[in-house]
Design a protein around this motif. Structure first.
Motif, PDB file in Angstrom:
ATOM      1  N   ASP A 139     -16.736  38.428   7.959  1.00 16.97           N
ATOM      2  CA  ASP A 139     -16.033  37.584   6.994  1.00 16.97           C
ATOM      3  C   ASP A 139     -14.916  36.850   7.730  1.00 16.97           C
ATOM      4  OD1 ASP A 139     -15.369  36.397   4.648  1.00 16.97           O
ATOM      5  OD2 ASP A 139     -14.635  38.203   3.660  1.00 16.97           O
ATOM      6  N   ILE A 140     -14.393  35.812   7.096  1.00 19.88           N
ATOM      7  CA  ILE A 140     -13.294  35.044   7.684  1.00 19.88           C
ATOM      8  C   ILE A 140     -12.066  35.205   6.803  1.00 19.88           C
ATOM      9  CG2 ILE A 140     -12.443  32.701   8.125  1.00 19.88           C
ATOM     10  CD1 ILE A 140     -15.180  31.956   9.135  1.00 19.88           C
ATOM     11  N   ALA A 141     -10.936  35.512   7.432  1.00 16.96           N
ATOM     12  CA  ALA A 141      -9.666  35.637   6.726  1.00 16.96           C
ATOM     13  C   ALA A 141      -8.874  34.350   6.933  1.00 16.96           C
ATOM     14  CB  ALA A 141      -8.892  36.834   7.248  1.00 16.96           C
ATOM     15  N   PRO A 142      -8.833  33.457   5.939  1.00 16.63           N
ATOM     16  CA  PRO A 142      -8.114  32.188   6.104  1.00 16.63           C
ATOM     17  C   PRO A 142      -6.623  32.364   6.393  1.00 16.63           C
ATOM     18  CG  PRO A 142      -9.577  32.102   4.210  1.00 16.63           C
ATOM     19  CD  PRO A 142      -9.525  33.528   4.654  1.00 16.63           C
ATOM     20  N   ALA A 143      -6.014  33.417   5.824  1.00 16.41           N
ATOM     21  CA  ALA A 143      -4.572  33.604   5.996  1.00 16.41           C
ATOM     22  C   ALA A 143      -4.205  33.899   7.441  1.00 16.41           C
ATOM     23  CB  ALA A 143      -4.089  34.735   5.083  1.00 16.41           C
ATOM     24  N   THR A 144      -5.069  34.629   8.150  1.00 19.90           N
ATOM     25  CA  THR A 144      -4.768  35.018   9.530  1.00 19.90           C
ATOM     26  C   THR A 144      -5.619  34.264  10.550  1.00 19.90           C
ATOM     27  OG1 THR A 144      -6.366  36.832   9.383  1.00 19.90           O
ATOM     28  CG2 THR A 144      -4.067  37.331   8.806  1.00 19.90           C
ATOM     29  N   LEU A 145      -6.505  33.399  10.048  1.00 21.92           N
ATOM     30  CA  LEU A 145      -7.397  32.641  10.931  1.00 21.92           C
ATOM     31  C   LEU A 145      -8.137  33.570  11.894  1.00 21.92           C
ATOM     32  CD1 LEU A 145      -5.178  29.531  11.809  1.00 21.92           C
ATOM     33  CD2 LEU A 145      -6.896  29.772   9.997  1.00 21.92           C
ATOM     34  N   SER A 146      -8.735  34.602  11.315  1.00 24.84           N
ATOM     35  CA  SER A 146      -9.421  35.594  12.144  1.00 24.84           C
ATOM     36  C   SER A 146     -10.745  35.996  11.505  1.00 24.84           C
ATOM     37  CB  SER A 146      -8.541  36.841  12.325  1.00 24.84           C
ATOM     38  OG  SER A 146      -8.276  37.435  11.064  1.00 24.84           O
ATOM     39  N   ILE A 147     -11.598  36.581  12.346  1.00 23.02           N
ATOM     40  CA  ILE A 147     -12.854  37.139  11.870  1.00 23.02           C
ATOM     41  C   ILE A 147     -12.618  38.588  11.490  1.00 23.02           C
ATOM     42  CG2 ILE A 147     -15.250  37.647  12.445  1.00 23.02           C
ATOM     43  CD1 ILE A 147     -14.672  34.692  12.354  1.00 23.02           C
ATOM     44  N   GLU A 148     -13.015  38.962  10.290  1.00 21.25           N
ATOM     45  CA  GLU A 148     -12.811  40.322   9.822  1.00 21.25           C
ATOM     46  C   GLU A 148     -14.096  41.122   9.920  1.00 21.25           C
ATOM     47  OE1 GLU A 148     -11.261  40.150   5.856  1.00 21.25           O
ATOM     48  OE2 GLU A 148      -9.200  40.193   6.573  1.00 21.25           O
ATOM     49  N   ALA A 149     -13.986  42.314  10.444  1.00 24.41           N
ATOM     50  CA  ALA A 149     -15.112  43.237  10.508  1.00 24.41           C
ATOM     51  C   ALA A 149     -14.959  44.255   9.393  1.00 24.41           C
ATOM     52  CB  ALA A 149     -15.148  43.935  11.860  1.00 24.41           C
ATOM     53  N   SER A 150     -15.919  44.286   8.493  1.00 24.73           N
ATOM     54  CA  SER A 150     -15.844  45.237   7.392  1.00 24.73           C
ATOM     55  C   SER A 150     -17.252  45.620   6.973  1.00 24.73           C
ATOM     56  CB  SER A 150     -15.082  44.643   6.197  1.00 24.73           C
ATOM     57  OG  SER A 150     -15.749  43.497   5.711  1.00 24.73           O
ATOM     58  N   LEU A 151     -17.364  46.761   6.338  1.00 26.11           N
ATOM     59  CA  LEU A 151     -18.654  47.245   5.866  1.00 26.11           C
ATOM     60  C   LEU A 151     -18.599  47.380   4.357  1.00 26.11           C
ATOM     61  CD1 LEU A 151     -21.486  48.441   6.327  1.00 26.11           C
ATOM     62  CD2 LEU A 151     -20.398  50.682   6.507  1.00 26.11           C
TER      63      LEU A 151
END
Length: 333
Positions: A206-218
């Motif tokens: 997923d993409i976190a717009p607030a932190t401009l990062s790729i999020e790894a989650s299950l």
């Protein structure tokens, strides 16, 4: 009426068609015993990942090379991070312990995308007592220059190499994204696969717009996600020599029944067990038994595949014609 839930999968006899697939829960011997006591037909142990295998090889090489220039008395030299190594040795120990402790089949799992280390570890799993091996080929074709034919060839190469290296049956867990899953299934069976597990849930970041990062989650699966494996289980049932294991979206006993009606030999569950605990295995198995008993059916074999593509009067229910009717028949609100 005496209920007989016994099932054939990969040439093995299972006491029920409900299988606990690979998860953190199946990495604990107490949980494995509890799953067996609650009616699990088999258990799939947590995967050994290719990256772990490669890491072990790197550490072994470091052990062999470290201190090579030192004197014979320097016996206390150890490379760094030694305490973090040999995860795969613990996995092999779990295979051996579980195989000795349980009466149901213990299936070892290997997860990767290349041949590195897989053949050796498959043979070690067999020696440790595994009843079968599940190859979880987790390959995201992110390189646009690699063709579909190359991807398919890699799958069959892996299956052929591992299946020819061991005498126990090999199942392969695949994703749904082949251009022709049926043709791919045939290639895998020709390469030596005794079973197909439908389907692998590929990692989706997923993409976190607030932190401009790729999020790894299950995110644990839900019953709606079971529609895709249900479709292909129904299409492939009776059309392949391989055993069919359905997985993803198996939350209730009714979900188990659906997959059996579509033609699955076994039904695997992970998310429901993680969500509800090992006792939920008993809920699934008892619910299946109750559903069958209420209809005067004393074995899953009597309903298996009754609603598969090849057994129903309107096979177009699995095809494009039904898709068109669904879309045209929908009314907003």
């Amino acid at each position: 009426m005496k209920m007989d839930l016994s099932t054939q999968y990969l040439g093995l006899t299972l006491p029920s068609p409900v299988v606990a697939s690979a998860s953190p829960l199946t990495g604990d011997l107490a949980n494995l015993r509890a799953l067996e006591a609650r009616g699990a037909g088999a258990v799939v142990l947590p995967s050994v990942f290719e990256e772990q295998v490669l890491r072990d090889q790197e550490i072994l090489e470091a052990l062999l090379d470290h201190g090579a220039e030192s004197t014979g008395e320097a016996l206390s030299f150890f490379p760094p991070q030694i305490s973090e190594s040999f995860d795969t040795a613990r996995q092999l120990a779990l295979v051996e312990e579980a195989s000795e402790a349980l009466d149901i089949p213990v299936i070892a799992s290997l997860n990767g995308v290349t041949l590195s280390g897989w053949i050796d570890y498959a043979q070690e799993f067999e020696a440790a007592g595994a009843a079968a091996i599940e190859l979880n080929i987790f390959l995201i074709p992110s390189d646009p220059t690699v063709s579909s034919a190359e991807i398919e060839a890699r799958y069959t190469e892996i299956v052929r190499a591992v299946a020819s290296a061991v005498s126990i049956p090999v199942a392969v867990k695949i994703g749904p994204y082949f251009s022709s899953p049926g043709a791919m299934a045939a290639q895998l069976v020709e390469a030596g696969a005794k079973g197909l597990v439908l389907f692998n849930r590929f990692y989706q970041p997923d993409i976190a717009p607030a932190t401009l990062s790729i999020e790894a989650s299950l995110k644990l699966s839900d019953p709606y996600e079971g529609r895709l494996p249900l479709l292909w289980t129904g299409v492939l049932a009776g059309r392949t020599q391989a055993s069919l294991a359905a997985t993803t979206g198996v939350e209730t006993a009714e979900d188990v029944v659906k997959f059996l009606l579509a033609g699955a030999d076994v039904v695997m569950t992970t998310s429901a067990l993680l969500r509800h605990g090992v006792d939920h295995m008993g809920t699934l198995v008892e619910g299946l038994s109750a559903w069958l008993g209420a209809r005067g059916v004393n074995s899953p074999d009597m309903i298996r595949g009754r609603l598969s593509h090849g057994q129903i009067d309107n096979p177009e229910a699995y095809e494009r014609a039904n898709y068109i009717r669904v879309l045209q028949g929908y009314r907003p609100g």
